[in-house]
Design an enzyme around this catalytic site. Structure first.
Site, short mmCIF file in Angstrom:
data_model
loop_
_atom_site.label_atom_id
_atom_site.label_comp_id
_atom_site.label_asym_id
_atom_site.label_seq_id
_atom_site.Cartn_x
_atom_site.Cartn_y
_atom_site.Cartn_z
CG ASP A 292 -1.88 -1.15 1.24
OD1 ASP A 292 -2.43 -1.45 0.18
OD2 ASP A 292 -2.08 -1.74 2.31
CB ALA A 293 0.20 4.72 -1.10
#
Length: 188
Positions: free
Chosen positions: A42-43
């Site tokens: 995930d970012a």
């Protein structure tokens, strides 16, 4: 070709931006053409991300039947009890799914980590601690959802190992090609 990137916080595990998103993408790292991410981070997660230009490696690495272990270090709010860690290890319910058993341990002393930009939220009255979790599955935001399920939200998350291959001292935002022995460590 098999590459390792130390994905920094705030970067999507894809080359094209999401409409309206402020997150950076893999296109910002001058990676070789025709490479793609093997799996995702995930970012708001950091750490080891593998990339390749070889068809078939994605399924070889991510197929649950292959059970490639992945180790994550999670900085969590408060200090989990031994009972909470045992609950994590047995598997917890996240949504309508119960996670597979995993290995979990406190990292004591806490690992020395470079500061994150932006910094992790710190509260003077709430301690935190680092956990190491080794999973063989990878559901969406699984580690974050697992630690939240036992009442210890994740503040910072970094993937440190896939198979026997460790991130090591590769700096955030840097990448390199894996050697033959490192490749073997990934796929074992």
């Amino acid at each position: 070709m098999l590459l390792v990137l130390h994905k920094p916080y705030g970067v999507l595990s894809q080359f094209t931006p999401e409409p309206g998103s402020a997150w950076r993408t893999l296109a910002d790292f001058s990676l070789p053409p025709n490479t793609y991410a093997l799996g995702r981070l995930d970012a708001d997660s950091e750490g080891l991300l593998l990339l390749s230009d070889e068809p078939g490696l994605n399924s070889r690495l991510l197929d649950p039947a292959a059970a490639h272990p992945r180790e994550y270090w999670a900085q969590v709010e408060r200090i989990p009890t031994d009972a909470a860690l045992a609950q994590l290890a047995r598997g917890v319910k996240i949504g309508n799914y119960t996670t597979q058993p995993c290995m979990v341990r406190r990292l004591e002393p806490a690992p020395a980590m470079p500061p994150r930009d932006p910094p992790v939220r710190a509260r003077k009255s709430v301690p935190d601690c680092w956990l190491a979790l080794e999973l063989t599955e990878g559901k969406n935001r699984q580690v974050r959802r697992m630690t939240a399920a036992i009442g210890h939200p994740t503040l910072r998350l970094r993937r440190m190992r896939i198979g026997r291959f460790e991130l090591g001292d590769l700096a955030p935002g840097k990448w390199r090609e894996l050697t033959a022995s490192e490749r073997e460590a990934v796929f074992g």
